[in-house]
Design an enzyme around this catalytic site. Structure first.
Site, short mmCIF file in Angstrom:
data_model
loop_
_atom_site.label_atom_id
_atom_site.label_comp_id
_atom_site.label_asym_id
_atom_site.label_seq_id
_atom_site.Cartn_x
_atom_site.Cartn_y
_atom_site.Cartn_z
N SER A 136 5.85 -7.91 -13.08
CA SER A 136 5.42 -6.58 -12.60
C SER A 136 4.68 -5.99 -13.92
O SER A 136 5.03 -5.85 -14.95
CB SER A 136 6.62 -5.60 -12.50
OG SER A 136 6.39 -4.46 -12.12
N ALA A 137 3.54 -5.46 -13.39
CA ALA A 137 2.36 -4.85 -14.51
C ALA A 137 1.85 -3.57 -13.94
O ALA A 137 2.26 -3.18 -12.97
CB ALA A 137 1.28 -5.78 -14.78
N SER A 138 1.12 -2.97 -14.84
CA SER A 138 0.66 -1.60 -14.34
C SER A 138 -0.23 -1.54 -13.22
O SER A 138 -0.33 -0.80 -12.60
CB SER A 138 -0.02 -1.02 -15.60
OG SER A 138 -1.17 -1.83 -16.19
N GLN A 141 2.17 -6.47 -8.94
CA GLN A 141 3.14 -7.23 -8.98
C GLN A 141 2.73 -8.57 -8.60
O GLN A 141 2.22 -8.95 -7.53
CB GLN A 141 4.51 -6.57 -8.09
CG GLN A 141 4.84 -5.32 -8.44
CD GLN A 141 3.83 -4.19 -8.00
OE1 GLN A 141 3.54 -3.35 -8.71
NE2 GLN A 141 4.05 -4.10 -6.79
N ASP A 304 -7.91 -13.16 -22.40
CA ASP A 304 -6.51 -12.62 -22.39
C ASP A 304 -5.80 -13.68 -22.50
O ASP A 304 -4.61 -13.76 -21.68
CB ASP A 304 -6.16 -11.49 -21.48
CG ASP A 304 -5.09 -10.88 -21.84
OD1 ASP A 304 -4.56 -10.63 -22.80
OD2 ASP A 304 -4.47 -10.28 -20.71
#
Length: 457
Positions: A136-138, A141, A304
């Protein structure tokens, strides 16, 4: 008495009008919410200052305000956390909290987004969906799913394990409104002499550009395809990105094959799979070779590669995940970065200084002594990477130190170079975890790859 009544009616009418306007305009509602949070931020900041918490008042309260304002601001907080040198150290440290796991949206909201993206109930597409997210990230999901077998083939073991990346509901409109507010704040900060050199206007503009790319899951699927196509052209079967299922992708939904493996920084997990230190080192070198080949020959690179996005797969390959952030470089910039790495590995710090000057925005040095001073500062900063103890390396300070040295000598490093450098630091950290004697920045195998690719430009 009449004036009091009329004043009360006017006040009631104003608030009724404001409430109606907020219901009709989500943008206005968001603006007022932001204004409210900023007002409370100022009050809490002053209270902490009066209580003697001068140094931490700003970082703590700003981080908590960002968390309350939600995804866009949390993402901007993550940018602060990973941008040592651009922001004060105390803010960078405090915003590390934004890198922790972000609570997912409730499953009913996620299911509604899925149904809208698929154009039908998700149960008609997937045989099974685990409502507990894998991550789960900003922005999104990630969930594990099993694709239904095609009609007429039930029971033929054709069900596929996949993962779906589901964007948070209503995020594009929210981001658009929030970027507008951040842009206004940046314009104000740009007028302050002590802050203008940090270029807040440019930081917000770059944030808007990169966030726009991350919100476009169709674009991310295309970048995964591009990576896999390049790997095929290079004849590499040992490195891959997940294959997207394009028929089940949209701007809000990314469906792809499921990779199973272990993070490259999970030394115990790698050993538990029977992979020796020599094999782990070899796999990491293979992954880095592929990354460098992609960067130098094609001007395209994964931007990234933190440990969660780089896996040692159960089938022996290296898997690259999450192509939301990528970089693209011109031929000139590729040559400059290759020259930078080769001069670094050969300890030619004068050439390193000249290469950094070419990449930056500055006037060239006029005398040999100026180049020597620049070179001495670079040697002092980077010597721990060239044979020093791993314990002597403070990775969090490398980019800030590089930026400070560059500014001291009149050079402003471009953002794409800083992005490349950050990935190199990630790789070096993994290399020293998996093979403590391996020195990435002086490894002849890597330097031969860079040299060979440079000759092909």
């Amino acid at each position: 008495m009449g004036l009091s009544v009329s004043g009360g009616l006017a006040t009631a009418a104003f608030f009724a009008f404001l409430l109606a306007a907020m219901r009709a305009s989500p943008a206005l509602r968001r603006t007022l919410r932001t204004f409210f949070e900023v007002t409370w931020l100022a009050l809490r900041y002053l209270r902490r200052r009066l209580a003697g918490e001068k140094e931490q008042a700003g970082p703590i309260e700003l981080r908590r305000t960002f968390e309350r304002l939600g995804p866009t601001y949390i993402k901007f907080g993550q940018l602060i956390a990973s941008s040592s040198g651009l922001f004060p150290d105390r803010y960078v440290r405090e915003f590390q909290h934004c890198l922790d796991r972000v609570p997912p949206e409730p499953w009913p909201l996620v299911r509604a987004t899925l149904q809208q993206a698929l154009g039908r109930p998700p149960e008609e597409v997937f045989a099974a969906i685990d409502p507990v997210p894998l991550a789960s990230a900003s922005i999104a999901q990630v969930y594990g799913v099993t694709l239904k077998a095609p009609e007429g083939e039930e029971g033929t073991a054709v069900a596929r394990e996949l993962v779906i990346k589901v964007q948070r509901r209503g995020l594009p409109a929210l981001v658009r409104d929030d970027i507008g507010m951040l842009s206004i704040a940046a314009e104000i900060l740009q007028q302050l002499p002590r802050i203008s050199n940090a270029n807040p206007r440019g930081i917000v503009a770059e944030f808007e550009r990169s966030l726009g790319e991350e919100l476009d899951f169709l674009g991310e699927a295309a970048r995964m395809d591009e990576w896999n196509r390049i790997m095929r052209e290079l004849g590499r079967v040992d490195v891959a990105a997940p294959q997207p299922v394009h028929s089940l992708c949209s701007r809000e939904l990314l469906t792809m094959e499921r990779f199973r493996g272990v993070r490259v920084d999970d030394v115990d997990g790698i050993r538990a799979r029977g992979i020796s230190a020599e094999q782990a080192e070899s796999k990491l070198i293979d992954g880095m070779h592929a990354w460098f080949q992609c960067l130098i020959r094609y001007g395209f690179f994964h931007g990234d590669v933190h440990a969660g996005n780089l896996l040692v797969l159960d089938d022996g390959r290296i898997g690259f995940l999450d192509f939301g952030i990528i970089g693209r470089l011109s031929i000139e910039r590729r040559r400059q970065i290759a020259s930078y790495l080769l001069s670094f590995a050969t300890k030619d710090f004068v050439l390193l200084a000249k290469t950094m000057t070419q990449m930056g925005v500055c006037e060239g040095k006029l005398t040999p002594s100026e180049w020597e001073r620049f070179a001495r500062d670079l040697e002092e900063a980077f010597s721990p990477f060239l044979g020093g103890s791993v314990k002597a390396i403070d990775y969090s300070q490398v980019i800030p130190k590089m930026i400070r040295i560059s500014r001291k000598h009149g050079t402003r490093l471009p953002s794409d170079f800083v992005l490349v450098t950050r990935q190199l630091l990630y790789f070096d950290r993994y290399a020293r975890l998996l093979a403590p004697t391996l020195n990435l920045f002086a490894d002849p195998r890597l330097m031969m790859t860079i040299g060979a690719e440079l000759m092909m430009l």
